[in-house]
Design a protein around this motif. Structure first.
Motif, PDB file in Angstrom:
ATOM      1  N   ASP A 161       0.829  -1.210   0.000  1.00 43.66           N
ATOM      2  CA  ASP A 161       0.000   0.000   0.000  1.00 43.66           C
ATOM      3  C   ASP A 161       0.861   1.257   0.000  1.00 43.66           C
ATOM      4  OD1 ASP A 161      -1.956  -1.837   0.234  1.00 43.66           O
ATOM      5  OD2 ASP A 161      -2.611  -1.264   2.245  1.00 43.66           O
ATOM      6  N   GLN A 162       1.892   1.236   0.837  1.00 36.99           N
ATOM      7  CA  GLN A 162       2.728   2.425   0.968  1.00 36.99           C
ATOM      8  C   GLN A 162       3.590   2.633  -0.280  1.00 36.99           C
ATOM      9  OE1 GLN A 162       2.339   0.017   3.265  1.00 36.99           O
ATOM     10  NE2 GLN A 162       1.287   1.087   4.923  1.00 36.99           N
ATOM     11  N   MET A 163       4.076   1.542  -0.869  1.00 37.86           N
ATOM     12  CA  MET A 163       4.858   1.692  -2.106  1.00 37.86           C
ATOM     13  C   MET A 163       3.968   2.226  -3.225  1.00 37.86           C
ATOM     14  SD  MET A 163       8.121   0.944  -1.905  1.00 37.86           S
ATOM     15  CE  MET A 163       8.787   0.323  -3.436  1.00 37.86           C
ATOM     16  N   ALA A 164       2.740   1.723  -3.286  1.00 36.14           N
ATOM     17  CA  ALA A 164       1.829   2.188  -4.336  1.00 36.14           C
ATOM     18  C   ALA A 164       1.511   3.663  -4.152  1.00 36.14           C
ATOM     19  CB  ALA A 164       0.546   1.357  -4.323  1.00 36.14           C
ATOM     20  N   SER A 165       1.213   4.057  -2.920  1.00 41.23           N
ATOM     21  CA  SER A 165       0.863   5.461  -2.675  1.00 41.23           C
ATOM     22  C   SER A 165       2.061   6.371  -2.956  1.00 41.23           C
ATOM     23  CB  SER A 165       0.382   5.636  -1.232  1.00 41.23           C
ATOM     24  OG  SER A 165      -0.016   6.967  -1.023  1.00 41.23           O
ATOM     25  N   SER A 166       3.248   5.893  -2.628  1.00 46.67           N
ATOM     26  CA  SER A 166       4.437   6.730  -2.781  1.00 46.67           C
ATOM     27  C   SER A 166       4.982   6.735  -4.212  1.00 46.67           C
ATOM     28  CB  SER A 166       5.517   6.253  -1.811  1.00 46.67           C
ATOM     29  OG  SER A 166       6.613   7.124  -1.817  1.00 46.67           O
ATOM     30  N   LEU A 167       4.811   5.620  -4.938  1.00 46.87           N
ATOM     31  CA  LEU A 167       5.500   5.504  -6.240  1.00 46.87           C
ATOM     32  C   LEU A 167       4.601   5.335  -7.459  1.00 46.87           C
ATOM     33  CD1 LEU A 167       8.045   3.485  -4.416  1.00 46.87           C
ATOM     34  CD2 LEU A 167       8.877   5.060  -6.150  1.00 46.87           C
ATOM     35  N   ALA A 168       3.338   4.993  -7.249  1.00 44.00           N
ATOM     36  CA  ALA A 168       2.502   4.714  -8.427  1.00 44.00           C
ATOM     37  C   ALA A 168       1.805   5.982  -8.914  1.00 44.00           C
ATOM     38  CB  ALA A 168       1.453   3.662  -8.077  1.00 44.00           C
ATOM     39  N   ASP A 169       1.352   5.943 -10.173  1.00 46.66           N
ATOM     40  CA  ASP A 169       0.477   7.007 -10.659  1.00 46.66           C
ATOM     41  C   ASP A 169      -0.723   6.360 -11.344  1.00 46.66           C
ATOM     42  OD1 ASP A 169       0.878   6.705 -13.560  1.00 46.66           O
ATOM     43  OD2 ASP A 169       2.921   7.324 -13.121  1.00 46.66           O
TER      44      ASP A 169
END
Ligand code: ADP
Ligand code: MG
Length: 359
Positions: A161-169
């Motif tokens: 979740d945190q990787m997606a929020s921080s790195l995804a668009d």
């Protein structure tokens, strides 16, 4: 209430972060496996200012809750624990952070499986980075955010979740290897679009069920003599395990393989089939679905122009995601909701997001 009205001063920094929806790779992140989330248009915004009275003040516009703390000596409950955790962990890295006023507003649905918690943590950490010129990159932000959730909010979450929020668009899929943090930004499949519908069933058993599944996976890995189930690639290898470990492990192994197949490049049709297989596996092998989610997924799967659908998030309630023909998302979402609510449920369309468009 506006930051200025609350604290009688303008914010010193403003930062946002998105929620996420996971298209494939469910319950794999705590098995060192693979996930495939994308960011959603809904975001959480955090406004920060330096407190002028030596106390911490946290306000959530969504909850209309206000919490005031004298110091960082004991963990507050609920939403303040996420902010408190982010600030405490930054301080433990050796940075000096003075008492702050923080106000939170969000369009990410809270508690529906679209990761409002990670959006809150990542937005807070981005705000702290901006305000205090912290030397931390986006991956570190995700790692600190995850620790804030584990150590301070008491949720034993993986890093997805945190990787997606921080790195995804929102225009790409983020393939992530949760063991190595190796990632690959994949274009969103051309001709496809996403629908997310909340089942209206609260995730009441989610935390106990989640912890039980985690323990089962650890037990299965131990019996198979591997560090984590990610190390098993052939589903045949789990067949010797006792039940229910055999089915739990089979879900993780097949789910990882589904993510890897999408990463290697597949048609929209195949992508949809893999999402359908994922739901079957989550329902029958991992046993984290509930009748309402099965019904919603079934309606979506039977709708023309839907490539595939499955529950998304931890399960036991929450939302379903579907991959549909581009341009059809709104119509499909509305038709599905009508059918679903007609049989007595109280679902809600989360994506496409009408509220964002109207505001
Ligand atoms: P999800 O991350 O799927 O939305 P969680 O149960 O992990 O669900 O996180 C929800 C919790 O995160 C809320 O109960 C609240 O404590 C906190 N939270 C998230 N967004 C906000 C917000 N905008 N305002 C206050 N608290 C929030
Ligand atoms: Mg969460």
């Amino acid at each position: 209430m506006k930051f200025q009205d609350l604290f009688h001063q303008p914010p010193d920094a403003i930062a946002s972060a998105p929620g996420r929806v996971n298209l494939l790779g469910e319950h794999t992140d705590y098995n060192d496996g693979f996930v495939l989330p994308t960011a959603i248009p809904q975001t959480t915004t955090v406004q920060l200012g330096i407190s002028n009275n030596h106390h911490y003040h946290f306000y959530s516009e969504n909850l209309d809750e206000y919490i005031s703390l004298d110091d960082l000596n004991s963990i507050p409950s609920d939403f303040a624990s996420y902010l408190f955790g982010c600030i405490s962990l930054i301080q433990q890295k050796g940075y000096t952070i003075p008492p702050l006023n923080i106000s939170v507003q969000s369009t990410v649905p809270i508690g529906s499986g679209l990761s409002s918690s990670a959006a809150l943590e990542v937005a807070c950490l981005r705000g702290l980075r901006e305000l205090f010129h912290l030397n931390i990159d986006d991956v570190e932000i995700a790692q600190i955010a995850q620790q804030a959730e584990i150590q301070y909010a008491g949720v034993q979450c993986g890093i997805m979740d945190q990787m997606a929020s921080s790195l995804a668009d929102t225009d790409h899929l983020l393939f992530l290897d949760t063991r190595t943090l190796e990632r690959q930004v994949l274009p969103f499949p051309v001709g496809g679009e996403i629908v997310v519908i909340d089942s209206g069933v609260p995730r009441s058993l989610a935390s106990s069920g989640y912890n039980q599944r985690r323990a089962e996976c650890e037990a299965a890995a131990k019996l198979l003599n591997v560090t984590a189930l990610r190390d098993i690639t052939d589903p045949e290898q789990v067949e010797t395990l006792p039940e229910p470990l055999r089915r739990r492990a089979r879900h993780v192994v097949t789910e990882n393989n589904r993510v890897l197949e999408v990463r290697s490049g597949v048609s929209l049709l195949r992508f949809g089939e893999l999402m359908n297989d994922s739901h079957t596996s989550l329902r029958d092998d991992y046993e984290v679905s509930v009748p309402a989610l099965d019904r919603l997924v079934e309606i979506l799967q039977q709708t023309p122009d839907v490539f595939g659908a499955r529950l998304t998030g931890a399960g036991f309630g929450g939302a379903c995601v579907a991959l549909v023909v581009a341009g059809q998302a709104r119509t499909i979402a509305e038709q599905t909701l009508e059918q679903y609510n007609c049989i007595g449920f109280q679902g809600k369309i989360l994506i496409p997001d009408t509220e964002i468009k109207e505001s």
